[in-house]
Design an enzyme around this catalytic site. Structure first.
Site, PDB file in Angstrom:
ATOM      1  N   GLU A 152      41.633  55.199  41.855  1.00  0.00           N
ATOM      2  CA  GLU A 152      41.069  53.949  42.371  1.00  0.00           C
ATOM      3  C   GLU A 152      41.430  53.765  43.843  1.00  0.00           C
ATOM      4  O   GLU A 152      42.593  53.865  44.229  1.00  0.00           O
ATOM      5  CB  GLU A 152      41.596  52.754  41.557  1.00  0.00           C
ATOM      6  CG  GLU A 152      40.956  51.432  41.971  1.00  0.00           C
ATOM      7  CD  GLU A 152      41.450  50.267  41.133  1.00  0.00           C
ATOM      8  OE1 GLU A 152      40.602  49.490  40.667  1.00  0.00           O
ATOM      9  OE2 GLU A 152      42.673  50.129  40.956  1.00  0.00           O
ATOM     10  N   THR A 171      43.437  40.330  45.679  1.00  0.00           N
ATOM     11  CA  THR A 171      42.150  40.928  46.040  1.00  0.00           C
ATOM     12  C   THR A 171      40.971  39.957  45.928  1.00  0.00           C
ATOM     13  O   THR A 171      40.098  39.940  46.785  1.00  0.00           O
ATOM     14  CB  THR A 171      41.881  42.165  45.161  1.00  0.00           C
ATOM     15  OG1 THR A 171      42.168  41.826  43.799  1.00  0.00           O
ATOM     16  CG2 THR A 171      42.744  43.337  45.584  1.00  0.00           C
ATOM     17  N   ASN A 172      40.945  39.164  44.870  1.00  0.00           N
ATOM     18  CA  ASN A 172      39.861  38.185  44.681  1.00  0.00           C
ATOM     19  C   ASN A 172      40.475  36.816  44.372  1.00  0.00           C
ATOM     20  O   ASN A 172      40.206  36.237  43.322  1.00  0.00           O
ATOM     21  CB  ASN A 172      38.953  38.604  43.521  1.00  0.00           C
ATOM     22  CG  ASN A 172      38.357  39.986  43.724  1.00  0.00           C
ATOM     23  OD1 ASN A 172      37.657  40.238  44.693  1.00  0.00           O
ATOM     24  ND2 ASN A 172      38.651  40.903  42.815  1.00  0.00           N
ATOM     25  N   GLY A 202      47.898  43.885  38.654  1.00  0.00           N
ATOM     26  CA  GLY A 202      48.303  45.283  38.524  1.00  0.00           C
ATOM     27  C   GLY A 202      48.707  45.626  37.103  1.00  0.00           C
ATOM     28  O   GLY A 202      48.930  44.753  36.265  1.00  0.00           O
ATOM     29  N   GLY A 236      42.968  45.980  32.941  1.00  0.00           N
ATOM     30  CA  GLY A 236      43.606  47.084  33.636  1.00  0.00           C
ATOM     31  C   GLY A 236      42.868  47.490  34.895  1.00  0.00           C
ATOM     32  O   GLY A 236      41.874  46.879  35.278  1.00  0.00           O
ATOM     33  N   LEU A 261      37.564  41.294  33.550  1.00  0.00           N
ATOM     34  CA  LEU A 261      36.789  42.279  32.813  1.00  0.00           C
ATOM     35  C   LEU A 261      37.679  43.044  31.840  1.00  0.00           C
ATOM     36  O   LEU A 261      38.518  43.854  32.261  1.00  0.00           O
ATOM     37  CB  LEU A 261      36.112  43.254  33.791  1.00  0.00           C
ATOM     38  CG  LEU A 261      35.327  42.604  34.956  1.00  0.00           C
ATOM     39  CD1 LEU A 261      34.755  43.668  35.877  1.00  0.00           C
ATOM     40  CD2 LEU A 261      34.222  41.685  34.436  1.00  0.00           C
ATOM     41  N   CYS A 268      37.323  45.635  41.636  1.00  0.00           N
ATOM     42  CA  CYS A 268      37.817  46.790  40.874  1.00  0.00           C
ATOM     43  C   CYS A 268      36.708  47.544  40.150  1.00  0.00           C
ATOM     44  O   CYS A 268      36.928  48.655  39.672  1.00  0.00           O
ATOM     45  CB  CYS A 268      38.897  46.368  39.876  1.00  0.00           C
ATOM     46  SG  CYS A 268      38.371  45.071  38.752  1.00  0.00           S
TER      47      CYS A 268
END
Length: 446
Positions: free
Chosen positions: A337, A115-116, A196, A214, A416, A247
């Site tokens: 999410e 994703t990033n 994940g 998470g 994070l 996220c």
């Protein structure tokens, strides 16, 4: 690729990293800072190139927003760590008669999501190099080439500034077995796991120290006192940033009845599309796979692309797809999410009910991550902060960019922590301070 060859690749990577790090740990603070500055300059210069590479390979998000993310991971992260003392004596506490000495961890394993990908490689490389460590990346296979390109730029910049070759490396044949072998390797000092839930759990059960993060499922509450125009600007900007792939982007909107009409009116003015029950049901079937996990086909796609994929007609200018909801549970994808511009909308009669709804959404998924409040009442902000099981409680700002420290004064970070409540070892935005140990010389004072 056989099991034996996979393990051999990991052995070679770790041996190379270990050898390079042994030389690097003798660098002075000035030498380390020169290496870090060189990497920052090279990654900043290549922010657009890396954004294009990530977008083309994964099909996720928007190039323009990925440039911003790469620039953030390079520039703002560098600015936040450049003056940090990390080598030798880093602090003298005269009154306490304690001298603090910074020591590197050694070889760090960095798990990189699709994703990033490039922003996370830039970020983790900078904080690892700043603290005298080597880092080996385990890339998501879907973003392998973009990750390899980022690592090559970083390694070349480090070497050009005098660093030993081999401080930045990537598993070139990424598999679950290879990642497992890296995480369990006795010469790996720390695992920085961004990915994940299963991967993060694997990191914590590897036998090596780990910092894992998470999933998010960020609720955003708009209370009766909020500046509605500002709130909607923030939410739409955040949820559409890189097509909602960060996220910490908002996942469910909770609105007090007294301001609901104004909220809907302003969302529509920002081209949000409110789906009817039939349309929402069609989209719902695409959000999750049969296994209950997020469907990768919709991740990082625009609202218009998602609508086209599921066969509903929306205006070409549509920014976000919204569905009004009442239920919260694992079975309801709108309460979970969604890394794409889709929002569930919940209506509440009071601030207290709004707080309870946010708590229920976090308990459903994303415990420990982030929650957002729009209010002009300071007491409400404090109550919300006290009640939320989240590590970052953001007030009157964008979820996606506020949590990573771009629009707040939180530590700039692409990793994070979710705290013990979210199965993580820290609630912090992970930064260079987490990648060094400190030993202390302590004089007797009695």
């Amino acid at each position: 690729m056989t099991e034996e060859i996979k393990v051999k690749e990991i052995e070679t990577l770790v041996e190379t990293a270990k050898s390079a790090q042994k030389k690097y740990e003798h660098f002075t603070q000035e030498q380390v800072d020169a290496v870090v500055r060189s990497v920052y300059q090279a990654t900043l210069k290549n922010a657009e190139k890396l954004a294009i590479a990530a977008n083309e390979e994964t099909g996720f998000g928007k190039v323009s927003d990925k440039i911003i993310k790469n620039t953030f991971a390079s520039e703002q992260v560098y600015e936040s760590i450049k003056d940090l003392a990390t080598v030798g004596i880093i602090n003298r506490l005269e009154q306490e008669k304690i001298i603090e000495i910074g020591i590197p961890l050694g070889v760090v394993a960095g798990l990189i999501p699709s994703t990033n990908p490039t922003a996370t490689v830039i970020f983790k490389s900078l904080i690892a190099l700043k603290t005298g460590n080597a880092i080996i990346f385990s890339p998501h296979p879907k973003a392998l080439n973009a990750i390899l390109l980022a690592a090559e730029i970083i390694e070349n910049a480090a070497v050009a500034a005098g660093a030993p070759a081999g401080l930045i490396q990537v598993i070139k044949e990424p598999t679950l077995e290879a990642t497992g072998a890296l995480m369990k390797h006795p010469d790996v000092s720390l695992i920085l796991a961004t990915g994940g839930k299963a991967m993060v759990q694997a990191a914590y059960s590897s036998g090596n120290p780990a910092i894992g993060v998470g999933p998010g499922n960020v609720p955003v509450l708009i209370d009766h006192s909020a500046d509605i125009n500002h709130a909607i600007n923030c939410i739409v900007s955040s949820k559409t940033f890189d097509n909602g792939i960060i996220c910490a982007s908002e996942q469910a909107l909770i609105v007090e009845t007294s301001v609901k009409n104004e909220v809907i009116e302003q969302l529509k003015a920002k081209d949000a599309y409110f789906m009817n029950e039939e349309e929402a049901a069609k989209v719902s079937r695409y959000i999750l796979r049969e296994t209950g996990t997020l469907n990768p086909e919709i991740v990082g796609k625009s609202a218009v692309d998602v609508a086209e994929l599921v066969g509903i007609n929306v205006p070409a200018s549509t920014s976000i797809l919204i569905s009004e909801q009442t239920e919260i549970g694992r079975h309801n994808p709108y309460s979970r999410e969604k890394l794409t511009p889709i929002l569930g909308l919940y209506t509440v009669t009071s601030f207290k009910e709004g707080v309870d709804t946010c708590k229920a959404l976090l308990a459903n998924e994303g415990t420990g991550h982030t929650a957002v409040l729009h209010t002009t009442t300071d007491a409400n902000a404090e109550t919300f902060g006290l009640e939320m099981k989240a590590s970052r409680i953001l007030v009157n700002t964008l979820g996606a960019l506020g949590a990573i420290g771009a629009t707040t004064k939180l530590a700039p970070s692409m990793t994070l922590g979710c705290g013990a409540m979210g199965g993580s070892s820290t609630t912090d935005n992970v930064t260079a301070r987490h990648l060094m140990n400190i030993k202390r010389i302590a004089y007797g004072v009695e």
